[in-house]
Design a protein around this motif. Structure first.
Motif, PDB file in Angstrom:
ATOM      1  N   GLY A  22      40.772  27.728  33.162  1.00 23.43           N
ATOM      2  CA  GLY A  22      39.520  28.659  33.290  1.00 23.43           C
ATOM      3  C   GLY A  22      38.450  28.894  33.726  1.00 23.43           C
ATOM      4  N   ILE A  23      38.366  27.277  33.922  1.00 22.52           N
ATOM      5  CA  ILE A  23      37.287  26.893  35.244  1.00 22.52           C
ATOM      6  C   ILE A  23      37.353  27.098  36.799  1.00 22.52           C
ATOM      7  CG2 ILE A  23      36.042  24.674  36.581  1.00 22.52           C
ATOM      8  CD1 ILE A  23      36.198  23.306  33.221  1.00 22.52           C
ATOM      9  N   ALA A  24      39.123  27.083  37.097  1.00 23.86           N
ATOM     10  CA  ALA A  24      39.607  27.573  38.387  1.00 23.86           C
ATOM     11  C   ALA A  24      39.492  28.968  38.734  1.00 23.86           C
ATOM     12  CB  ALA A  24      41.218  26.585  37.719  1.00 23.86           C
ATOM     13  N   VAL A  25      39.656  30.232  37.536  1.00 22.05           N
ATOM     14  CA  VAL A  25      39.293  31.168  37.977  1.00 22.05           C
ATOM     15  C   VAL A  25      38.062  31.521  37.916  1.00 22.05           C
ATOM     16  CG1 VAL A  25      38.865  33.211  36.495  1.00 22.05           C
ATOM     17  CG2 VAL A  25      41.266  31.905  35.815  1.00 22.05           C
ATOM     18  N   MET A  26      36.759  30.206  37.228  1.00 24.24           N
ATOM     19  CA  MET A  26      35.764  31.147  37.275  1.00 24.24           C
ATOM     20  C   MET A  26      35.202  30.568  39.002  1.00 24.24           C
ATOM     21  SD  MET A  26      33.276  30.627  33.562  1.00 24.24           S
ATOM     22  CE  MET A  26      34.082  29.091  33.622  1.00 24.24           C
ATOM     23  N   GLU A  27      35.826  29.677  38.894  1.00 23.15           N
ATOM     24  CA  GLU A  27      35.570  28.547  40.883  1.00 23.15           C
ATOM     25  C   GLU A  27      35.536  30.088  41.751  1.00 23.15           C
ATOM     26  OE1 GLU A  27      36.777  24.964  40.726  1.00 23.15           O
ATOM     27  OE2 GLU A  27      34.655  24.212  39.837  1.00 23.15           O
ATOM     28  N   TYR A  28      37.140  29.888  41.659  1.00 22.49           N
ATOM     29  CA  TYR A  28      37.417  31.470  42.156  1.00 22.49           C
ATOM     30  C   TYR A  28      36.979  32.516  42.649  1.00 22.49           C
ATOM     31  CZ  TYR A  28      40.591  34.926  44.294  1.00 22.49           C
ATOM     32  OH  TYR A  28      41.709  36.127  44.544  1.00 22.49           O
ATOM     33  N   LEU A  29      36.807  33.069  41.406  1.00 23.05           N
ATOM     34  CA  LEU A  29      35.489  34.303  41.367  1.00 23.05           C
ATOM     35  C   LEU A  29      34.104  33.834  42.117  1.00 23.05           C
ATOM     36  CD1 LEU A  29      36.426  36.165  37.308  1.00 23.05           C
ATOM     37  CD2 LEU A  29      37.483  36.354  39.821  1.00 23.05           C
ATOM     38  N   ALA A  30      34.057  32.932  41.919  1.00 22.65           N
ATOM     39  CA  ALA A  30      32.761  32.927  42.094  1.00 22.65           C
ATOM     40  C   ALA A  30      32.468  33.493  43.920  1.00 22.65           C
ATOM     41  CB  ALA A  30      32.079  31.696  42.472  1.00 22.65           C
ATOM     42  N   GLY A  31      33.773  33.536  44.255  1.00 20.01           N
ATOM     43  CA  GLY A  31      33.847  33.486  45.664  1.00 20.01           C
ATOM     44  C   GLY A  31      34.141  35.240  46.078  1.00 20.01           C
ATOM     45  N   TYR A  32      33.553  36.007  44.426  1.00 22.95           N
ATOM     46  CA  TYR A  32      34.347  37.582  45.029  1.00 22.95           C
ATOM     47  C   TYR A  32      33.350  38.376  44.233  1.00 22.95           C
ATOM     48  CZ  TYR A  32      38.208  35.936  47.030  1.00 22.95           C
ATOM     49  OH  TYR A  32      39.556  35.250  48.637  1.00 22.95           O
ATOM     50  N   PRO A  33      32.048  38.659  44.672  1.00 18.37           N
ATOM     51  CA  PRO A  33      31.267  39.782  43.968  1.00 18.37           C
ATOM     52  C   PRO A  33      32.115  40.754  43.067  1.00 18.37           C
ATOM     53  CG  PRO A  33      30.330  38.050  46.228  1.00 18.37           C
ATOM     54  CD  PRO A  33      31.647  38.170  46.428  1.00 18.37           C
ATOM     55  N   GLU A  34      32.286  41.107  44.705  1.00 23.98           N
ATOM     56  CA  GLU A  34      33.313  42.387  43.657  1.00 23.98           C
ATOM     57  C   GLU A  34      34.129  42.714  42.697  1.00 23.98           C
ATOM     58  OE1 GLU A  34      35.573  41.102  47.265  1.00 23.98           O
ATOM     59  OE2 GLU A  34      33.673  40.813  46.403  1.00 23.98           O
ATOM     60  N   GLY A  35      34.593  41.220  42.566  1.00 20.65           N
ATOM     61  CA  GLY A  35      35.594  41.204  41.601  1.00 20.65           C
ATOM     62  C   GLY A  35      37.182  41.051  41.569  1.00 20.65           C
ATOM     63  N   LEU A  76      32.090  38.343  37.691  1.00 25.89           N
ATOM     64  CA  LEU A  76      31.464  37.089  37.170  1.00 25.89           C
ATOM     65  C   LEU A  76      29.871  38.235  36.166  1.00 25.89           C
ATOM     66  CD1 LEU A  76      31.676  33.572  38.757  1.00 25.89           C
ATOM     67  CD2 LEU A  76      32.542  33.994  36.829  1.00 25.89           C
ATOM     68  N   THR A  77      29.251  37.158  35.455  1.00 24.11           N
ATOM     69  CA  THR A  77      28.991  37.765  34.731  1.00 24.11           C
ATOM     70  C   THR A  77      27.320  36.676  35.125  1.00 24.11           C
ATOM     71  OG1 THR A  77      28.619  36.893  32.655  1.00 24.11           O
ATOM     72  CG2 THR A  77      29.691  38.982  33.216  1.00 24.11           C
ATOM     73  N   ARG A  78      26.677  37.086  34.496  1.00 25.82           N
ATOM     74  CA  ARG A  78      25.207  36.424  34.902  1.00 25.82           C
ATOM     75  C   ARG A  78      24.836  34.704  33.901  1.00 25.82           C
ATOM     76  NH1 ARG A  78      20.971  37.522  38.942  1.00 25.82           N
ATOM     77  NH2 ARG A  78      21.322  39.633  40.010  1.00 25.82           N
ATOM     78  N   LYS A  79      25.702  35.102  32.920  1.00 28.05           N
ATOM     79  CA  LYS A  79      26.106  33.924  31.351  1.00 28.05           C
ATOM     80  C   LYS A  79      26.071  32.403  32.594  1.00 28.05           C
ATOM     81  CE  LYS A  79      27.272  33.065  27.182  1.00 28.05           C
ATOM     82  NZ  LYS A  79      28.425  33.411  25.912  1.00 28.05           N
ATOM     83  N   LEU A  80      27.088  33.086  33.450  1.00 27.23           N
ATOM     84  CA  LEU A  80      26.830  31.505  33.871  1.00 27.23           C
ATOM     85  C   LEU A  80      25.906  30.899  34.456  1.00 27.23           C
ATOM     86  CD1 LEU A  80      29.820  29.289  34.030  1.00 27.23           C
ATOM     87  CD2 LEU A  80      29.655  30.319  36.442  1.00 27.23           C
ATOM     88  N   LEU A  81      25.117  31.535  35.594  1.00 32.24           N
ATOM     89  CA  LEU A  81      24.097  32.046  36.186  1.00 32.24           C
ATOM     90  C   LEU A  81      22.696  30.596  35.269  1.00 32.24           C
ATOM     91  CD1 LEU A  81      22.872  31.459  38.540  1.00 32.24           C
ATOM     92  CD2 LEU A  81      21.462  33.730  38.082  1.00 32.24           C
TER      93      LEU A  81
END
Length: 268
Positions: A22-35, A76-81
């Motif tokens: 799950g953490i790997a998914v979030m770290e991966y998506l951090a590099g793709y703002p468009e999803g 990613l949403t802004r919740k993690l931010l």
């Protein structure tokens, strides 16, 4: 280095594979703002479709991810931010600063201080009193002049132009002695010097016989959110001592800044 799980670093029994995924998914998506789509995510991270689907939907339900129906993309949403901002809350900055302040005091022997910018001037927050019989003691809440104090110069030098100009617009440059900077042009030249060296001096500019050396602390945005400085009589703070102390102060402020999330690529 402090461990949250003492003596368990190599124990496979304490791993949670799906949490790691799950953490790997979030770290991966951090590099793709468009999803990215489910297929792109599972293919890149080498996760089974069933596992990826469950992880993604869990993160969507918890509002860490958003799913766009039309593009079939997760992002990613802004919740993690927001979570990160809470972890970097500068109200907790004093907890980070105090141990470093004491370390600095023990190395240089002089009183080490911490302050921040206030509405129009600097504000003294805390200190670690020096080991010498004769030492400087300040009262928390005391205001600091920005034009002649080391912390004031240190923070002002690295402010964004718009904010620096706002402070400059209300500065009156009171003269304390013949060393005090009393005009805007000279002050701006002094700030340029601070930016080049990374530290600021109060060379008897407010109080004759007293020298202060300070450097800024930066937050995760690269904003000068505080300063650390030392104060001492000029007979103890010789040119050589000032240079050595400046180096130690910069080491301390850099360490604190890093704990607050600062990196050299941080931008305001």
């Amino acid at each position: 280095m402090e461990s949250l799980v003492p003596n368990m670093e190599k124990e496979e029994n304490y791993k949670v594979p799906n949490l790691e995924k799950g953490i790997a998914v979030m770290e991966y998506l951090a590099g793709y703002p468009e999803g990215q789509t489910l297929q792109e995510i599972k293919g890149t991270l080498v996760i089974s479709q069933t596992t990826a689907y469950r992880i993604l939907n869990t993160l969507v339900r918890l509002e860490y991810l958003a799913y766009e129906e039309t593009t079939k993309r997760y992002k990613l949403t802004r919740k993690l931010l927001t979570l990160g901002f809470r972890a970097l809350n500068e109200h907790n900055m004093l907890e980070i600063v105090l141990p470093r302040l004491r370390e600095l005091r023990d190395k240089v022997q002089e009183t080490a201080c911490f302050g921040v910018l206030g509405k129009e001037k600097g504000v003294f927050i805390e200190q670690a009193q020096g080991h010498h019989t004769f030492r400087f003691v300040l009262t928390p809440g005391k205001t600091l002049e920005l034009h002649c104090s080391a912390p004031g110069k240190a923070m002002m030098a690295f402010l964004p132009d718009v904010i620096r100009n706002r402070y400059l617009s209300v500065m009156t440059f009171p003269r304390y002695n013949e060393r005090t900077i009393t005009d805007r042009e000279s002050y701006l030249r002094e700030l340029e010097k601070v930016r080049r060296t990374g530290y600021a001096l109060d060379n008897e500019e407010e109080m004759s016989g007293v020298i202060c050396v300070g450097a800024p602390i930066f937050n995760y945005k690269g904003y000068p959110c505080g300063a650390i400085w030392i104060s001492g009589p000029k007979d103890r703070l010789t040119t050589e001592v000032v240079v050595n102390s400046a180096h130690r102060i910069k080491e301390v402020t850099h360490a604190i800044s890093c704990e607050l999330g600062y990196s050299r690529t941080s931008t305001i």
